[in-house]
Structure formats: C-alpha cells, structure tokens
Design an enzyme around this catalytic site. Structure first.
Site, PDB file in Angstrom:
ATOM      1  N   LEU A   1      15.558  34.646  54.628  1.00 19.78           N
ATOM      2  CA  LEU A   1      15.888  33.974  53.434  1.00 19.78           C
ATOM      3  C   LEU A   1      15.039  32.751  53.485  1.00 19.78           C
ATOM      4  CD1 LEU A   1      19.518  34.982  52.608  1.00 19.78           C
ATOM      5  CD2 LEU A   1      17.354  36.212  51.855  1.00 19.78           C
TER       6      LEU A   1
ATOM      7  N   GLY B   1      13.165  29.880  47.898  1.00 18.41           N
ATOM      8  CA  GLY B   1      12.967  30.807  46.751  1.00 18.41           C
ATOM      9  C   GLY B   1      14.140  31.670  46.807  1.00 18.41           C
ATOM     10  N   HIS B   2      14.545  32.576  47.696  1.00 13.43           N
ATOM     11  CA  HIS B   2      15.550  33.359  47.510  1.00 13.43           C
ATOM     12  C   HIS B   2      16.889  32.550  47.163  1.00 13.43           C
ATOM     13  CE1 HIS B   2      13.221  35.787  50.750  1.00 13.43           C
ATOM     14  NE2 HIS B   2      13.241  36.697  49.787  1.00 13.43           N
TER      15      HIS B   2
ATOM     16  N   GLN C   1       8.687  51.249  50.237  1.00 12.33           N
ATOM     17  CA  GLN C   1       7.871  50.168  49.554  1.00 12.33           C
ATOM     18  C   GLN C   1       6.798  49.860  50.407  1.00 12.33           C
ATOM     19  OE1 GLN C   1      10.868  47.500  48.542  1.00 12.33           O
ATOM     20  NE2 GLN C   1       9.516  46.031  48.820  1.00 12.33           N
TER      21      GLN C   1
ATOM     22  N   GLY D   1      12.337  37.069  41.154  1.00 11.94           N
ATOM     23  CA  GLY D   1      11.560  35.728  41.429  1.00 11.94           C
ATOM     24  C   GLY D   1      10.098  36.053  40.680  1.00 11.94           C
ATOM     25  N   GLN D   2       9.507  35.083  39.875  1.00  7.69           N
ATOM     26  CA  GLN D   2       8.384  35.157  39.262  1.00  7.69           C
ATOM     27  C   GLN D   2       7.253  35.263  40.200  1.00  7.69           C
ATOM     28  OE1 GLN D   2       6.885  31.782  36.413  1.00  7.69           O
ATOM     29  NE2 GLN D   2       4.784  32.506  37.380  1.00  7.69           N
ATOM     30  N   LYS D   3       7.684  34.767  41.517  1.00  7.28           N
ATOM     31  CA  LYS D   3       6.834  34.756  42.714  1.00  7.28           C
ATOM     32  C   LYS D   3       5.950  36.290  42.758  1.00  7.28           C
ATOM     33  CE  LYS D   3       4.932  34.712  46.686  1.00  7.28           C
ATOM     34  NZ  LYS D   3       5.603  35.581  47.538  1.00  7.28           N
TER      35      LYS D   3
ATOM     36  N   VAL E   1       9.413  29.007  43.659  1.00  8.14           N
ATOM     37  CA  VAL E   1       9.818  28.002  44.426  1.00  8.14           C
ATOM     38  C   VAL E   1       8.850  27.778  45.501  1.00  8.14           C
ATOM     39  CG1 VAL E   1      11.265  26.789  46.128  1.00  8.14           C
ATOM     40  CG2 VAL E   1      12.395  27.983  44.167  1.00  8.14           C
TER      41      VAL E   1
ATOM     42  N   SER F   1       7.539  32.263  51.092  1.00  8.56           N
ATOM     43  CA  SER F   1       7.408  33.659  51.122  1.00  8.56           C
ATOM     44  C   SER F   1       8.089  33.852  52.918  1.00  8.56           C
ATOM     45  CB  SER F   1       5.978  33.993  51.124  1.00  8.56           C
ATOM     46  OG  SER F   1       5.977  35.309  51.498  1.00  8.56           O
TER      47      SER F   1
HETATM   48  P1  AMP Z   1      11.942  39.611  48.994  1.00  7.81           P
HETATM   49  O1  AMP Z   1      12.851  39.283  49.994  1.00  7.81           O
HETATM   50  O2  AMP Z   1      10.376  39.232  49.131  1.00  7.81           O
HETATM   51  O3  AMP Z   1      11.887  41.009  48.691  1.00  7.81           O
HETATM   52  O4  AMP Z   1      12.214  38.988  47.610  1.00  7.81           O
HETATM   53  C1  AMP Z   1      13.580  38.980  47.048  1.00  7.81           C
HETATM   54  C2  AMP Z   1      13.400  38.226  45.754  1.00  7.81           C
HETATM   55  O5  AMP Z   1      12.988  36.908  45.859  1.00  7.81           O
HETATM   56  C3  AMP Z   1      12.393  38.833  44.692  1.00  7.81           C
HETATM   57  O6  AMP Z   1      12.838  38.857  43.450  1.00  7.81           O
HETATM   58  C4  AMP Z   1      11.324  37.693  45.127  1.00  7.81           C
HETATM   59  O7  AMP Z   1      10.531  37.659  43.847  1.00  7.81           O
HETATM   60  C5  AMP Z   1      12.215  36.437  45.174  1.00  7.81           C
HETATM   61  N1  AMP Z   1      11.203  35.347  45.847  1.00  7.81           N
HETATM   62  C6  AMP Z   1      10.355  35.605  46.721  1.00  7.81           C
HETATM   63  N2  AMP Z   1       9.728  34.449  46.921  1.00  7.81           N
HETATM   64  C7  AMP Z   1      10.269  33.464  46.031  1.00  7.81           C
HETATM   65  C8  AMP Z   1       9.649  32.219  45.691  1.00  7.81           C
HETATM   66  N3  AMP Z   1       8.963  31.539  46.476  1.00  7.81           N
HETATM   67  N4  AMP Z   1      10.203  31.685  44.636  1.00  7.81           N
HETATM   68  C9  AMP Z   1      11.188  32.336  43.851  1.00  7.81           C
HETATM   69  N5  AMP Z   1      11.542  33.701  44.002  1.00  7.81           N
HETATM   70  C10 AMP Z   1      10.842  34.320  45.306  1.00  7.81           C
END
Ligand code: AMP
Length: 282
Positions: free
Chosen positions: A33, A36-37, A61, A147-149, A176, A185
């Site tokens: 985490l 962003g998370h 995935q 996240g919009q990311k 974020v 990320s």
């Molecule tokens: P992940 O762990 O990469 O699968 O991401 C889990 C959630 O966190 C997803 O909805 C992503 O879009 C969101 N997320 C990842 N990076 C960011 C970020 N920098 N800002 C906002 N949300 C994020």
C-alpha cells in the site's frame, strides 16, 4: 481490526453487518500500500460504517510474461497502515481460496476493455472484472472505491456493475501523486534512482497536453506528437501507448471535444507505468 482469510467467514460477517443496517465500504487492492490506496480507504471510511480492504494479488489479471511472481508484497506493513486508518476488516485470501478449482466463468466488458491497456495486456481486464465480481459477492459492499489512476479499470467496473445489476455504488477517487508529480504506484519500487527521477516526465507530458488543449489545440495527433517528443528526449522510457479518448466511451477521438481522457503507458525497463488525466475541453 480483523484479518479474514476465508470466503465463508467474510460472507457471514457481511450478512451480519447488513442485518444490522450497517453500510459496508470496500476498497479492493493488491497490497503493498501507498498513499494512493490510503486515500481510497479514507474516502470509504467516511462513507460507510464498516470499512473492508481486500489484499489479493490476482493471478488472473497478469499475462504469462508479466510481473505476477515478483509483484511486491508486504502484508505486515500493509496491516499496520490499515490499522492506523481504523479499517475494520482486511480480506486477505490465498490464491487457492479464491480459485480452488479451474475457474470457468469470466466477466468480459466488451469495447471498453479493447483499447488502451487492454490492447497491450490481453485478458487483463477480464481478470480484473472477474475478481472484482467475486469480491463483490464475498464482501457484499454498498460502496466500493476505485482510483482514477487506473481510469480504464474504473470505467469498466462501473459498466460491469450497471450491466450485471450489482447493488454497489462505485466511487472514482482522484490520483494521488508524489511531490514531483509521479503517480503513486506499487510498481514505482521497480525503478532505479535514475529512472525514478526521469519518470516525472510522464505527468509533465500530461500537463503539456492539458496546456495545449487549454490554448486551443484540438488535434489529438499534434498533442500526442509533442508528448512523445518530451518523453523520449527527457527519459529512457519506452512508450507503450499514448492515447486521447472520449472519457465515457474510451474510444479514440479525431477531434478534442467535451470530456477527454489523456492516457499513457510507458516502460522503464521492467516497470510498466500508467497515468492519465481528464480534461474538459470547451
Ligand atoms: P492496485 O493495488 O494497484 O490494484 O490498486 C488498488 C486501487 O488503488 C485501485 O482502485 C487503483 O486505481 C487505486 N490506486 C492505485 N494507485 C493510486 C493512486 N496513485 N491514486 C489513487 N488511487 C490509486
């Protein structure tokens, strides 16, 4: 804070909370985490009574040549971070709990999955939509935050929820960024010091595109050309794609009009980084 590893236990808890008329807020993640998370968790907490975060690196995935096996994982650290935020439940299943036998059922969201990251990662969004559908049936949330990311992912999930009548409200939260603009990320850990510095060019190229649109440029090709120039002159990044698409349909556009999404994916050695911005043109 409870750590739940079994599907049946999670479903029973969800049923209990629903009987008590508690609102369940949910944030699905693959762990490792970052801010962003955590921002998504804060939003979920504000909008719910019970906040559930899942941590599951979903093999479905990842393509065969992708980073599933080396994807960063640190559950003890994640657990501490989520405890501080006041999360109620971490759903943390093993792969064999989620996929005890060969999975024959898949969720495919056509058209929206075909371009952008879908083109370079065949099967990726099918894996995402399938695991999110499973997680929704396990966690039974009223609200889920994405996240919009990962904008394409969020749009796909929204469409899946609509088409399959999931009773979940999807919230898309802003990206974020680190202080220098690089989107947070889990994959940033793959970057060398030099690549990390160079990677700021991704956000800079998105801002350049936005500025060009603000100044009246309406030809996506002109904008993409300038973005490519900036990225290739200022970094060692290898461009996977840069596209400008309609923000709702994700289809490429010939002329900038209405709300558009400028999206990119760039490789820095083994790290494939993605980013995007939404721009409302006149
Ligand atoms: P992940 O762990 O990469 O699968 O991401 C889990 C959630 O966190 C997803 O909805 C992503 O879009 C969101 N997320 C990842 N990076 C960011 C970020 N920098 N800002 C906002 N949300 C994020």
């Amino acid at each position: 804070m409870k750590v739940v590893k079994k599907i049946k236990e999670m479903q029973k808890l969800a049923d209990k909370y629903r009987t008590q008329k508690k609102i369940i807020g949910f944030v699905p993640t693959m762990g490792y985490l970052h801010e962003g998370h955590l921002s998504l968790v804060r939003i979920a907490k504000k909008k719910s009574d019970i906040c559930v975060v899942s941590i599951f690196v979903n093999p479905l995935q990842f393509g065969p040549q992708e980073d599933y096996h080396i994807y960063p994982r640190d559950f003890p650290r994640d657990k501490k971070l989520l405890k501080v935020l006041g999360v109620d439940i971490i759903f943390y299943p093993e792969v064999k709990e989620m996929y005890p036998e060969e999975q024959l059922t898949f969720v495919q969201v056509r058209k929206l999955s075909e371009g952008l990251c879908g083109r370079s990662r065949p099967g990726h969004f099918e894996g995402v939509a399938t695991v999110v559908a499973k997680l929704f049936n396990i966690v039974k949330p009223h609200i889920a935050v994405f996240g919009q990311k990962d904008y394409q992912q969020a749009v796909i999930i929204k469409k899946m929820v609509k088409d399959l009548n999931f009773d979940v409200k999807i919230i898309i939260a802003p990206t974020v960024r680190e202080k220098d603009g690089l989107a947070c990320s889990s994959r940033n850990i793959y970057l060398s010091e030099k690549e990390r510095k160079e990677a700021v060019v991704l956000y800079q190229s998105l801002l350049l595109a936005k500025e060009m649109i603000t100044k009246g440029e309406r030809n996506p090709e002109e904008i993409i050309k300038e973005m490519k120039k900036l990225i290739t002159t200022k970094s060692s990044g290898k461009i996977d794609y840069i596209e400008i698409v309609d923000a709702d349909t994700l289809q490429p556009i010939k002329e900038i009009r209405g709300k558009v999404c400028i999206a990119l994916a760039v490789f820095f050695d083994k790290a494939r980084l993605i980013d995007n911005i939404l721009v409302q043109s006149g």
